[in-house]
Design a protein around this motif. Structure first.
Motif, mmCIF file in Angstrom:
data_model
loop_
_atom_site.group_PDB
_atom_site.id
_atom_site.type_symbol
_atom_site.label_atom_id
_atom_site.label_comp_id
_atom_site.label_asym_id
_atom_site.label_seq_id
_atom_site.Cartn_x
_atom_site.Cartn_y
_atom_site.Cartn_z
ATOM 1 N N ARG A 141 19.090 -9.639 40.135
ATOM 2 C CA ARG A 141 19.475 -10.494 39.013
ATOM 3 C C ARG A 141 19.186 -9.821 37.693
ATOM 4 O O ARG A 141 18.283 -8.982 37.570
ATOM 5 N N TYR A 146 22.281 -20.490 37.932
ATOM 6 C CA TYR A 146 21.901 -20.339 36.520
ATOM 7 C C TYR A 146 22.244 -21.597 35.741
ATOM 8 O O TYR A 146 23.300 -22.200 35.938
ATOM 9 N N CYS A 195 17.817 -18.553 34.142
ATOM 10 C CA CYS A 195 17.983 -19.153 35.465
ATOM 11 C C CYS A 195 17.299 -20.509 35.577
ATOM 12 O O CYS A 195 17.545 -21.236 36.542
ATOM 13 N N ASP A 255 20.983 -13.353 32.936
ATOM 14 C CA ASP A 255 21.783 -14.562 33.142
ATOM 15 C C ASP A 255 22.867 -14.367 34.196
ATOM 16 O O ASP A 255 23.906 -15.012 34.159
ATOM 17 N N TYR A 256 22.625 -13.494 35.151
ATOM 18 C CA TYR A 256 23.583 -13.260 36.226
ATOM 19 C C TYR A 256 22.859 -12.640 37.418
ATOM 20 O O TYR A 256 21.824 -11.989 37.275
ATOM 21 N N ASP A 290 27.095 -16.273 37.503
ATOM 22 C CA ASP A 290 26.296 -16.647 36.340
ATOM 23 C C ASP A 290 26.419 -18.163 36.181
ATOM 24 O O ASP A 290 26.791 -18.856 37.138
ATOM 25 N N SER A 291 26.121 -18.692 35.030
ATOM 26 C CA SER A 291 26.155 -20.154 34.867
ATOM 27 C C SER A 291 27.565 -20.706 34.729
ATOM 28 O O SER A 291 27.764 -21.923 34.818
ATOM 29 N N HIS A 306 23.616 -19.530 29.677
ATOM 30 C CA HIS A 306 24.140 -18.180 29.496
ATOM 31 C C HIS A 306 23.837 -17.729 28.071
ATOM 32 O O HIS A 306 23.696 -18.555 27.167
#
Length: 931
Positions: free
Chosen positions: A466, A927, A58, A469-470, A601-602, A930
Motif C-alpha cells: 500500500r 480506503y 486508509c 491512499d492506494y 483506492d477510495s 484520497h
C-alpha cells in the motif's frame, strides 16, 4: 545498537558442518536454557520515539498478514533450541496462528474481528506499541522502529540514501541467511555454499538451466536497466547501492558481535569457537541473481513447446493429421469460450492466437527428442542424482511448488459496496517457507511512502502493498513470453546455423563441490553444470526435424533483462507518481515479468497485465517450436541485447472500474490465448467468480463479506463443487443397486450439500468433517479420469496429455504436481475435460466441446457404468491407501496429508497447519479518503 543478541557460550561450541533444515537434535540442548541469553530488541520500547507516520488515508481499514513471522534470522543457540524443543525465536511464527485460524474462524468474521486474523497495516507505530528503535550503523538520517505485535520494521529516513540504507539493514536483520542462499541459487552455486542435499542440487540445477548467467551478464543487466531509464535509472542504482551498504553494515556489525545467523556456523562458514571465517559482502550483481530466481519462479509464462509438439504428434498418430489436430486443439483449450475471465465486460485483447496457416513449424521426428544434459563430471553423492530426477525432487519438495500456487485477488468497485468505497482482498501465494521468501516492511523517506511485502534481498522498494491512499497486488498471469526455436546444427553438435553462417555455441558452466554433511548423511560430491547458449537462448533439447539434426533452444523476453522491472516498483512506491489508476497502470507497464496487477483506492479500481509480450512473425504459432530463421524470429529482435518489438500497453488486458475483478491464475480476457493448459469451463478461478458475483448482485459488499468469500473458496474442493454435481446427474439416471456404491453416493451428496469443504470438525481437532466423502473423492478422481479417457485416447496419447496437464492437484501429498504439504491446490487438473465430456454425454449444451465423447464412448449407460465401477473401487480403498504417509505423516492420516508445512530454508522449523488455499501474503483494504 544491533538488533540481535550475541551468541551464548553454546553458540561458540564447534558444530559439525550440516545443512539447515535437516538438523538432528543434539543432546547438549539440555544446557541451552541456562546458556541462551534473552532475545531482545535493540532498544527498550518505553522511552523510544514512535515511527513518524506519513499521510494515511486508509482510516484504519488496511490490514495484512505474512506467515510464519517477520523474524527469519536465528542464532545457533536459537536453532538448536528449536530443533530440540520447538522453542521459537521472537516474531518467528507469531503470524502463523492468526493466518491458520481463519480457516475455521471466517464464518463468524465481523469488521471488529478482521485484525484478529490480520495485522493492522496502518502507517507508523503508536507510541505504546513501539518495541525498539535504532539508528543503524549510528546514522542520523534513518530510524528503524519495530512494533511489539509483529516486529515489522518501520523505516523512516530524512535522506533518500539513509532510507534505503535502513531498508537494507532491516532486511539483513530479518533475512540475511535466506538472502545469501538465494544469491547462490541465482548463480548455480547453492551446493558449494550450503551442502549437497538433493533439494539443494535440484534448486541450483533448475535455475541455472533457465538463467545461466556469467558475472559479466549480471553486470550488463544493471548497466542496461540504468542507461535506458534516464534519471529514474540513476536513482534506482543509487537506491540499490545504499541498500547494499545497509546490508553490508549489518554483516560487519554482526560479525564481531557474533549475532549473525547460526546457519553460517552449521554450514562451516563461521567457526563457533574462534569466529574465523567470513560472510561475504553483497554486491550489485547479487541483486540481479536474486531477481532472476524471482522472475523464473513467478514472472516467466509460456514455454512447453516441445511437450506440446510431442502430444500433437501422438494425437496425429492416433487419429490422423486432421482429426488428431482437432482432438489436440480441443484439449488445449487455448481460447475456451467457457473459461472464467478476469475482464468480463466484453473487451477483447487478441494475443498469440492460432494462425489460420502456421508457418515455420519445426516439429520433431518421432522418437528423436532427448533432453540436453546439464551435469558433467559427477563424483560422490552427485552420482546418485540424475538431472531429471533431481529436478523432480525439487518440484515435489522445494521452490518449484511455489510456481504452481500463485496468488489470488478479489476487488469490488465502490458502486457495489456498503460504504461506496472499493474493497479489495488480494495477495501473492509464494509458497510456505521458513523463513518466508517475502518480508514485511514500511518505508518512509524522500520519494518513497509504502508498506507491504518484498522479496528478501530485493526490498529496496515495497513490491506488493500500500501507499498513502492506494493498495496494489499481483497474481501470476502466465501469458506466453517464451518461444522455442529449432537451430539447425552444422559441423558438430556445438555449432549451428545463424542466418546462414555456421556459428559456435557459447558454453557456460559452474563447477560445484561440497563436503559431507552429518545431519542428513549426504556424502561429499561434486559436479559441473554446463549449458550451451545460442543467440536464440540456451539449449534445452536435441532432436531431428525432417532428418536434420537440431537443438531446441528456449528464448524468453525477460532473459538478460531480470533487472528491468525495478523502475516499475520504484514508481509504485512514489507518492508523487501514483495518484490514481492511470498512474498505477503506467507504473505496471515498466514491469517486464508476467503478472496481473490490481489496484484500489477510495474511488477507483484498476487492472493491468504486465510483461514484455514479443510481437511474433505472421503465421508463427506460439504453441510449437519454429525454425531459427529470420522469417520466424520476433519482429525487431536484436540478439545481442535480446530486445524486440513488444505489444503496445493498450493491447495488454487492462481496465479501470469494472464492477469487480477476480483472479486465481485464470484467463485474463477474451482472445488472450497465450495461457497455460487447463483454462477451460472449470478452473480454480470459478471458486472466486461464483462467490464475488453473488455478492455484487446483492450489493452492499463489505471487507468482512469479501474476506469470507475468499476464505470460503480457500477451503472448498473444486472437483466437488463444480464437477461432482454433473457426475451425480449421470449416476442418478437409474437406481444404484450396489450397496457400496450407493453408500458412497450418499456420502458424496451429503458433503456437497454441506458445502464441499475440507475443514476440521472443530478448530484444532485435526479431523475432517465429511472425512469419508473427502477420502472417496480423493481416491475416485484419478480412477474415473483414467477410466473415462484412456480407452478412447489410448495409453500413449493419454500419457502425453498428462504431461501437458496433470490429472489431479488435490491438497494431499499423493495427488498432483504441487507436492506434499504445499497448500496450493486445484490450479492444474482435468476438471474442465471431465465437465465438458460429462455434459456432452448428458446431451447438454457445451461451448468449446472436446472433439469426441469419451465417457462410455458417448453412451450414457456405459458412462454410468464407468462412473459407478470406479466409485465402488474408490470407496473400497482404505485411508492408508489413499494417504500413504510420508516423512511427516502416518499412513491414513487424512488431515496431516493435507496439512501445510512451512518448508525449512534455514534452521528454524514450525508446526503444520490445517489446509487452506489462499495467498501467503494478503491484504484486506478499504480506503476512506484520497489526497
Amino acid at each position: 545498537m544491533p538488533r540481535r543478541t550475541p551468541l551464548s557460550a553454546l553458540d561458540r561450541m564447534r558444530t559439525p558442518r550440516r545443512f539447515p533444515g535437516f538438523l538432528k537434535t543434539a543432546s547438549v540442548c539440555v544446557l541451552i536454557a541456562g546458556l541462551l541469553s534473552p532475545f531482545s530488541q535493540a532498544v527498550a520500547a518505553s522511552g523510544a520515539p514512535k515511527a513518524a507516520a506519513a499521510d494515511d488515508y486508509c482510516g484504519g481499514q488496511c490490514s495484512d498478514i505474512l506467515p510464519p513471522g517477520e523474524n527469519g534470522n536465528a542464532t545457533l543457540a536459537q536453532i538448536l533450541l528449536n530443533q530440540a524443543f520447538g522453542t521459537q525465536p521472537g516474531h518467528a511464527e507469531d503470524q502463523l496462528g492468526p493466518y491458520a485460524n481463519l480457516a475455521k474462524g471466517y464464518p463468524a468474521l465481523t469488521t471488529d474481528k478482521i485484525n484478529t486474523f490480520f495485522n493492522d497495516a496502518s502507517f507508523g507505530v503508536p507510541s505504546g506499541q513501539v518495541a525498539s528503535s535504532e539508528k543503524p550503523a549510528g546514522r542520523g538520517d534513518v530510524t528503524i522502529v519495530r512494533d511489539k505485535k509483529t516486529g515489522v520494521p518501520h523505516i523512516t529516513g530524512t535522506t533518500r540514501y539513509g532510507t534505503e540504507f535502513g531498508a537494507g539493514y532491516a532486511a539483513a536483520e530479518d533475512r540475511l541467511w535466506l538472502m545469501d542462499v538465494f544469491r547462490h541459487v541465482g548463480r548455480g552455486q547453492l551446493t558449494s555454499f550450503a551442502g549437497g542435499a538433493p533439494a539443494n542440487q535440484g534448486l541450483e540445477q533448475q535455475f541455472y538451466r533457465n538463467a545461466p548467467y556469467t558475472e559479466a551478464d549480471l553486470q550488463a543487466q544493471i548497466d542496461t536497466a540504468v542507461a535506458k531509464n534516464g534519471e529514474r535509472g540513476q536513482q534506482a542504482l543509487a537506491d540499490v547501492n545504499a541498500y547494499l551498504a545497509g546490508i553490508n553494515a549489518y554483516i560487519d556489525a554482526s560479525d564481531p558481535g557474533r549475532y549473525f545467523p547460526g546457519e553460517y556456523v552449521l554450514t562451516g562458514h563461521k567457526d563457533a569457537i574462534t569466529n574465523a571465517g567470513t560472510i561475504d559482502h553483497f554486491k550489485v550483481t547479487d541483486m540481479v541473481a536474486l531477481a532472476s530466481v524471482v522472475g523464473s519462479l513467478f514472472g516467466a509464462g509460456g514455454g512447453g513447446e516441445v511437450n506440446n509438439a510431442l502430444s500433437l504428434l501422438e494425437a496425429q498418430a492416433k487419429y490422423g493429421v486432421a482429426e488428431g489436430t482437432r482432438v489436440w486443439e480441443s484439449f488445449r483449450e487455448r481460447n475456451d469460450p467457457e473459461a472464467v475471465l478476469t475482464l468480463h465486460d466484453g473487451q477483447s485483447f487478441p494475443y498469440a492466437a492460432k494462425p489460420a496457416s502456421a508457418q515455420g513449424e519445426a516439429l520433431p521426428d518421432a522418437g528423436s527428442v532427448t533432453a540436453e544434459p546439464l551435469l558433467y563430471d559427477r563424483t560422490g553423492s552427485a552420482k546418485s542424482q540424475t538431472a531429471t530426477g533431481t529436478a523432480d525432487t525439487v518440484a515435489k519438495s522445494a521452490l518449484s511448488s511455489a510456481r504452481r500456487g500463485m496468488s489470488n485477488a478479489l476487488v469490488v468497485s465502490g458502486a457495489h459496496t456498503a460504504s461506496g468505497h472499493p474493497v479489495a482482498v488480494f495477495g501473492p501465494q509464494t509458497g510456505y517457507f521458513a523463513p518466508q521468501l517475502l518480508l514485511l516492511q514500511e518505508i518512509q523517506g524522500p520519494g518513497i511512502s509504502a508498506r507491504g511485502a518484498s522479496f528478501a534481498g530485493l526490498s529496496m522498494y515495497v513490491e506488493l502493498g500500500r501507499g498513502q491512499d492506494y493498495s496494489w497486488s499481483a497474481t501470476t498471469s502466465g501469458q506466453d513470453i517464451i518461444d522455442t526455436y529449432a537451430v539447425e546444427l552444422c559441423q558438430d553438435d556445438h555449432h549451428y546455423l545463424y542466418h546462414g553462417t555456421c556459428t559456435a555455441m557459447d558454453q557456460v558452466q559452474q563447477a560445484n563441490a561440497w563436503k559431507p554433511t552429518v545431519a542428513d548423511g549426504t556424502a561429499a560430491g561434486s559436479y559441473t553444470m554446463r549449458v550451451w547458449r545460442t543467440k536464440y537462448g540456451p539449449v534445452q533439447y536435441r532432436a531431428t526435424v525432417g532428418g536434420k539434426k537440431v537443438a531446441y533452444t528456449t528464448l524468453r523476453s525477460s532473459y538478460l533483462h531480470e533487472a528491468d522491472s525495478i523502475i516499475g516498483f520504484q514508481m509504485l512506491n512514489d507518492p508523487d507518481y501514483v495518484k490514481g489508476p492511470q498512474d498505477f497502470q503506467k507504473a505496471a507497464q515498466h514491469i517486464n515479468f508476467t503478472f496481473n496487477w490490481f489496484y484500489a483506492d477510495s474511488r477507483h479500481t484498476a487492472y493491468y497485465n504486465s510483461g514484455d509480450n514479443p510481437v511474433r512473425a505472421a503465421g508463427v504459432d506460439a504453441e510449437f517450436p519454429v525454425w531459427a530463421q529470420p522469417a520466424y524470429e520476433w519482429r525487431g529482435w536484436d540478439p545481442a541485447a535480446n530486445t524486440a518489438d513488444y505489444t503496445a500497453p493498450a493491447a495488454h488486458p487492462n481496465s479501470v472500474d469494472q464492477d469487480y475483478y477476480i483472479s486465481w491464475n485464470n484467463k485474463q480476457a477474451e482472445d488472450y490465448a497465450a495461457a497455460p493448459w487447463g483454462e477451460g469451463s472449470v478452473h480454480r478461478g470459478n471458486l472466486l467468480e461464483d462467490r464475488v458475483k453473488k455478492l455484487v448482485a446483492a450489493g452492499g459488499v463489505t471487507r468482512t463479506a469479501l474476506t469470507q468469500a475468499m476464505a470460503d473458496a480457500a477451503v472448498a474442493d473444486l472437483r466437488a463443487e463444480d464437477v461432482l454435481p454433473k457426475l451425480l446427474k449421470v449416476i442418478d439416471g437409474a437406481p444404484v443397486t450396489d450397496t457400496a456404491a450407493a453408500a458412497a453416493v450418499d456420502k458424496l451428496r451429503a458433503w456437497l450439500t454441506a458445502g464441499a469443504h475440507r475443514t476440521e470438525t472443530s478448530a484444532g481437532s485435526q479431523k475432517y468433517a465429511d472425512a469419508d466423502a473427502v477420502r472417496i473423492l480423493d481416491a475416485w478422481w484419478p480412477l474415473l479420469v483414467e477410466a473415462e479417457f484412456e480407452p478412447g485416447l489410448g495409453s500413449a496419447l493419454y500419457t502425453a496429455f498428462g504431461a501437458n496437464l496433470p490429472v489431479d492437484e488435490a491438497p494431499s501429498a499423493g495427488h498432483g504436481p504441487t507436492g506434499s504439504h504445499a497448500g496450493s491446490a486445484f490450479q492444474y487438473g482435468w476438471w474442465s475435460y471431465v465437465d465438458k465430456d460429462i455434459r456432452a454425454v448428458l446431451g447438454e449444451q457445451v461451448n468449446g466441446p472436446l472433439a469426441q465423447k469419451y465417457c462410455g464412448a458417448g453412451s450414457l449407460t456405459a458412462c454410468r457404468d464407468t462412473l459407478l465401477g470406479t466409485l465402488k473401487q474408490a470407496a473400497g480403498m482404505t485411508a492408508a491407501q489413499v494417504y500413504p504417509g510420508d516423512d511427516q505423516c502416518s499412513a491414513g492420516d487424512q488431515w496431516c496429508a493435507d496439512s501445510i508445512a512451512q518448508r525449512a530454508l534455514g534452521g528454524i522449523k514450525h508446526g503444520r497447519i490445517s489446509w487452506q488455499n489462499r495467498p501467503t501474503y494478503q491484504q484486506v483494504v478499504e480506503y476512506t479518503s484520497h489526497r
